[in-house]
Design a protein around this motif. Structure first.
Motif, short mmCIF file in Angstrom:
data_model
loop_
_atom_site.label_atom_id
_atom_site.label_comp_id
_atom_site.label_asym_id
_atom_site.label_seq_id
_atom_site.Cartn_x
_atom_site.Cartn_y
_atom_site.Cartn_z
N VAL A 41 0.80 -1.22 0.00
CA VAL A 41 0.00 0.00 0.00
C VAL A 41 0.84 1.28 0.00
CG1 VAL A 41 -2.02 -1.05 1.08
CG2 VAL A 41 -0.21 -0.12 2.52
N ALA A 43 2.33 2.85 2.65
CA ALA A 43 1.92 3.73 3.74
C ALA A 43 3.06 4.23 4.61
CB ALA A 43 0.88 3.02 4.61
N CYS A 44 4.05 3.39 4.89
CA CYS A 44 5.02 3.77 5.92
C CYS A 44 6.11 4.69 5.39
CB CYS A 44 5.64 2.54 6.57
SG CYS A 44 6.85 1.71 5.53
N ARG A 45 6.43 4.60 4.14
CA ARG A 45 7.41 5.45 3.45
C ARG A 45 8.85 5.25 3.91
NH1 ARG A 45 4.12 6.29 -0.39
NH2 ARG A 45 5.27 8.06 -1.27
#
Ligand SMILES: Cc1cc2nc3c(=O)[nH]c(=O)nc-3n(C[C@H](O)[C@H](O)[C@H](O)COP(=O)(O)O)c2cc1C
Ligand code: SF4
Ligand code: SF4
Ligand code: SF4
Ligand code: SF4
Ligand code: FES
Ligand code: FES
Ligand code: FES
Lengths: 250, 627, 156
Positions: A41, A43-45
């Motif tokens: 996804v 999300a955490c980058r």
């Protein structure tokens, strides 16, 4: 096709992500929201890498390795200054959000200087909203938990914050959670997760817990597995298998 | 009633033209959101009723076979632009613009103007400069220097009437496009230089072409009517005021890219836009302008209207598509572009309302006509919503490249109460604030971006010396913090921390290193966030920090808010020399902190004062001072 | 405490009947219509919608809490929406919120004890030229001057 990661020429396949190629070649890129079995996804980058290409006229870009599909001749740096700054900021921000999480602190230390301290949001939560738990639960087919709300207040919870009807106590969510935010209390005979209580099926051989009764019922209804899968714990299953081979061998 | 083919369309148009020619007087009652809020619908009802009572031959629909002699056509239009002085009633062909019309004025309008041809002076616009009454749009400075393309029909056609749209030339562009090869249509749009009006300014023709080139068995056309910028209403006006034009633009796009399914995604805060668009879609379906074999061609195309749920991030293309799919509006990474894999993973063209509204004119008038307007790299015109502390507020459209000064001081008539100009904000939450030294900047995509702001969707908010730049930046960050979808870390946590830092400054607790911290964090959020919301979220703070650094420094070093806005470091007092004891501030003060008798100097009780600023806002004598 | 009245499931069913069964893409739309019908989204209604449209309950709950248009708690008879869009903000909309807080005793997101008023804040309602703007149910109140809003609303 060939790509270059940190100066090394590496062969890659069409459709692969940068992270997949790196993992296959034992090149470390940190991740917090990635799992092989689940869809990514972004999300955490923290899996940020810097890319460029000989045809791009010196132009570079920061992208997430877990999502970016490789292309011929792509030049990737997993730890350029820009990468470290971006990743460092992301981790600094997570440290402010989840000051009690060891995983985040280790990762930040490994990235280098812990440069900036931000106002701590210490609500005791270690959740970094990676959504691995939700995806794992969906993969199980249970759909017991989801995201609630949006923005900074976004949370993971069962619908209406109530003890989740669909939860079978499989523990997949707790096992996959990178920060250990999901509480799961096990005794020899019971499990408690998401404020829901379960009884374990005891191993017919040693009496150790095999799985929750709900999980057993769910698995019987939805999966086609050998009968002893539900009645014997994995340790005893192994032993049984070993003795079986012993017998065959002698 | 159907319009099965091109011939029937033209027959219908010429019948309507005849009807139009017969009309002696047109009365256009503005029913845009602004005028409606001020009672336009009541005015319309009263006008129709009163005219009937007076025995005038009123028509509320364009009747091709009307029996009346010299009929008066009374219609409800979309926004006529000058919302501030609404409700507006525009009477043609004499070009009389009545402003601030109330139900009580209707009797006069009917009796004097409609029946007798007299102009009612007191309903005309009063020029604040010389107090002279100006009769029509042609005379009023607000309307000068404007050029309407996307807004052409907004404020002139009857908003809910297909016939009125057709009479004004509607669907002739579609007729023309259907005779062209899809490839030719795209080439026209490419040559026109049209760039997306939703913010990014991506070349529309190129987008359409990539969609055609992408592989897929199905293609979608989506119109973005989410208009999330909290201070802009251009798209709202177009959807409410000229819905058929948007639909026509979409059908032309469908023909060009080979799509049979379209969506219009409308913000739920715009109930009338939803209603008018839904009605327009239904009417088109009934008349064969949507559905199968449109105008007798091989084109099949349907449109559904989808309502948003109140989330700014859903204006972002991937989030919007997920929202239409019935999910939470979390964006996805765009490493594969949505023209290739968009809605339901199929090639998708997503364009803004105003972009689609430009298309019919481009096809009709030709790409050269469009490209001859505006600047080299930003062709055509752009609608703006001119608001804030400016004398004339409303909806405008000017050629690209018009100077900010001409907009703010020409069309806008300068700053309210003659206060000093401080900045103009463009681009909404993704944009920036430009100060006085940018007043001669020609407004186009690239010039604004270079100056550190953004075109955005077209919000233009004028600020005076009583607007604090730290407060403005904090305002936008607060907005974005609430609107962030919460998926990725830099945006969810980073914008929260940026806001916390600005809040600290506004409380007078800022430390010298905080400005540096803001700058660094802002830069990292820009490069690390997943979607456009996070990537552009730091713009308002970074641009104000760059252009108004001394104001930030005043907050940090002197613990002072020069504009007198940040509550914790502002004290309100009343200047005894200026106070006339008019009681106005006393009445306005929410916590009753002001005391003083009539014609006596008023005093603020500092213990009770919450620094809300109401007193300063209402005082006509500039007697409330801040320090 | 505000006590939620019993939910009329027939009305919920009647709203849902307008949608195609099992068509997940109608979720946002259906929740919106349900909310217009019952003024908020009670748990039962969300559950019914999820079931009808064949959406897993956790997704339906995510959607219902993600979009600002939805309220999961009962709201007052009159919903007062104060616009805090940019033009309203710089033209003093925060004073309006202050006036309501003092006059009605409730802040944004809150409902008066007698269930008469709910105050909400919204971002731009498309009437920026008339800022600051307040909407009471469907009535637009333009150019709200300090100290006037409570009276305007109470007088209807
Ligand atoms: C956070 C965010 C909000 C956006 N909101 C809108 C919007 O309200 N309306 C719009 O047309 N485009 C909006 N956009 C831009 C769209 O993603 C998209 O680029 C645009 O609709 C494309 O149309 P255009 O090429 O015609 O401009 C937004 C983008 C972002 C990142
Ligand atoms: S324990 Fe419950 S919530 Fe967690 S993954 Fe298993 S079913 Fe889902
Ligand atoms: S609970 Fe754990 S797995 Fe779930 S989102 Fe939070 S950090 Fe990720
Ligand atoms: S940048 Fe913000 S809005 Fe965009 S995906 Fe990340 S959290 Fe969501
Ligand atoms: S700033 Fe607000 S609270 Fe203070 S005196 Fe003025 S009106 Fe009253
Ligand atoms: S692992 Fe790639 S963004 Fe989290
Ligand atoms: S709404 Fe009437 S002029 Fe804008
Ligand atoms: S900002 Fe309030 S109506 Fe637009």
């Amino acid at each position: 096709m060939y790509i270059y990661i940190d100066g090394k020429k590496i062969s890659a396949n069409d459709g692969e992500t940068i992270l997949a190629v790196a993992n296959r070649n034992n090149i470390y890129i940190p991740t917090l929201c990635h799992h092989e079995a689940l869809d990514d996804v972004g999300a955490c980058r923290v899996c940020m890498v810097e890319i460029t290409h000989k045809d791009w006229g010196g132009w570079t870009n920061l992208v997430t390795a877990c999502l970016y599909p490789v292309e011929e001749g792509l030049v990737i740096s997993t730890s350029s200054d820009a990468v470290r700054r971006s990743r460092g900021t992301t981790l600094d921000l997570l440290m402010a959000r989840c000051p009690t999480s060891d995983v985040i602190r280790w990762m930040a230390e490994e990235n280098g200087e812990i440069s900036v301290r931000y106002e701590q949001v210490d609500d005791g939560s270690k959740c970094i909203m990676c959504s691995l738990c939700v995806r794992a639960c969906e993969k199980m087919g249970c759909n017991a938990i989801g995201t609630v709300g949006r923005g900074h207040d976004k949370k993971i919870a069962p619908p209406f914050f109530e003890n989740p009807e669909n939860c079978i106590g499989c523990g997949a969510c707790a096992a996959i959670c990178p920060t250990g935010h999901i509480e799961m209390k096990d005794t020899r005979t019971t499990r408690e997760i998401w404020e829901k209580k379960f009884d374990f099926v005891a191993c017919e051989v040693c009496g150790e817990p095999v799985m929750t009764e709900e999980y057993r019922d769910y698995a019987i209804a939805n999966r086609d597995l050998p009968a002893d899968y539900y009645t014997t714990c994995s340790a005893c299953k192994k032993k049984k298998l070993a003795s079986h081979f012993d017998k065959v061998g002698s | 009633m159907g319009i099965a083919n091109l011939k029937k369309l033209e027959a219908r148009r010429s019948a309507l033209h005849k009807a139009h020619e017969n009309v002696k007087t047109q009365v256009r009652v503005c029913s845009g959101t602004g005028c409606a809020a001020l009672g336009a619908f009541e005015v319309y009802d009263a006008l129709v009723e009163e005219s009937k009572k007076a025995g005038l031959p009123v028509q509320v629909e364009l009747a091709p076979c009307g029996k009346d002699k010299d009929p008066i056509f009374v219609s409800l239009t979309g926004c006529q632009g000058f919302c501030q002085i609404g409700p507006l009633v525009h009477i043609l062909p004499e070009d009389i613009l009545y402003t601030g019309v109330k139900v009580s004025s209707v009797k006069d309008i009917v009796g004097k103007t409609l029946a007798d041809g007299q102009v009612i002076d007191k309903l005309l616009y009063k020029n604040p400069e010389d107090k002279k009454r100006l009769k029509g749009r042609a005379d009023i400075p607000f309307y000068k220097g404007q050029e309407l393309v996307a807004l052409e029909g907004c404020g002139s056609v009857a908003a809910d009437s297909l016939d009125s749209y057709i009479a004004s030339g509607g669907f002739s562009s579609l007729a023309k496009a259907l005779k062209m090869d899809p490839d030719q249509v795209i080439a026209e749009v490419e040559k026109s230089g049209l760039r997306g009006r939703g913010g990014g300014g991506f070349p529309t023709g190129r987008k359409w072409r990539s969609c055609v080139n992408a592989t897929g068995d199905e293609r979608f056309v989506i119109c973005n009517g989410d208009e999330g910028d909290p201070g802009a209403f251009m798209d709202c006006c177009i959807m409410e005021g000229d819905p058929y034009r948007v639909i026509e633009g979409m059908i032309i796009c469908a023909h060009a890219v080979g799509s049979s399914t379209g969506f219009i995604y409308v913000r739920h805060e715009y109930p009338r836009a939803v209603e008018r668009l839904s009605l327009a879609v239904k009417t088109c379906e009934e008349n064969g302008l949507l559905g199968t074999k449109i105008l007798g061609s091989d084109l099949n195309f349907d449109i559904s209207v989808a309502r948003g749920g109140g989330a700014f991030v859903c204006g972002e293309s991937t989030a919007l598509m997920r929202s239409i799919e019935g999910s939470v509006g979390e964006p996805r990474a765009k490493y594969v572009r949505s023209v290739q894999r968009g809605f339901r993973d199929k090639p998708t063209v997503l364009n803004n309302v105003e972009t689609f509204a430009c298309v019919p004119s481009i096809i009709n008038e030709g790409s050269d006509w469009f490209a001859s307007r505006g600047t080299e790299k930003s062709s055509g015109t752009k609608a703006f919503c001119l608001v804030g502390k400016v004398v004339n507020t409303g909806l405008i459209e000017v050629p690209m490249g018009t100077k900010l000064r001409d907009v703010v001081f020409g069309i806008g008539g300068g700053i309210i109460d003659g206060r000093p100009f401080k900045a103009v904000q463009t681009g909404g939450p993704s944009g920036g604030c430009l100060g006085e030294n940018y007043l001669d900047l020609p407004v186009d995509f690239d010039a604004l971006a270079e100056a550190g702001s953004m075109m955005g969707s077209g919000g233009m908010i004028v600020m005076d010396d009583r607007t604090c730049m730290v407060d403005v930046a904090k305002y936008f960050l607060n907005f974005l913090m609430e609107e962030s979808c919460g998926k990725c870390v830099p945006c969810r946590e980073g914008v929260y921390q940026l806001h916390a830092l600005l809040d600290k400054l506004s409380r007078g607790e800022g430390e010298p290193q905080d400005l540096e911290k803001i700058q660094r964090l802002g830069k990292e959020i820009q490069v690390s966030s997943l979607c456009g919301l996070g990537k552009s979220a730091p713009n308002p703070v970074l641009s104000t920090l760059k252009n108004f650094r001394e104001e930030y420094e005043a907050h940090v070093n002197d613990k002072r808010c020069p504009a007198g806005v940040c509550r914790d470091i502002t004290t309100f007092t009343i200047d005894p020399d200026k106070c006339t004891g008019c009681l106005v501030c006393k009445k306005a003060c929410p916590p009753d902190a002001i005391s003083g008798e009539k014609k006596q100097v008023h005093v603020i009780d500092q213990d009770k004062c919450t620094q809300c600023g109401a007193c300063r806002l209402v005082c006509k004598f500039d007697a409330v001072v801040t320090s | 405490m505000n006590v939620a009245p019993a939910v009329d499931m027939d009305r919920v069913g009647a709203v849902l009947d307008r949608f195609e069964k099992g068509e997940r893409s109608h979720l946002v739309h259906a929740l919106q219509d349900l909310q217009s019908e019952i003024h908020y989204l009670p748990k039962e209604a969300i559950k019914a919608a999820a079931k009808y449209l064949d959406v897993p309950l956790h997704s339906a709950f995510s959607v219902a809490t993600f979009y600002k248009a939805f309220s999961l708690v009962p709201r007052g008879e009159t919903i007062i929406k104060v616009c805090l869009g940019t033009s309203c903000h710089i033209r003093g909309a925060s004073v309006v919120v202050e006036d309501l807080r003092i006059g009605l005793g409730v802040g944004p997101g809150e409902t008066t004890q007698d269930m008469k008023y709910t105050v909400e804040v919204v971002n731009c309602v498309g009437a920026c030229a008339l800022a600051p703007v307040v909407i009471a149910n469907t009535r637009y109140i333009a150019d709200v001057k300090p100290g006037t809003i409570v009276k305007i609303i109470e007088e209807g």
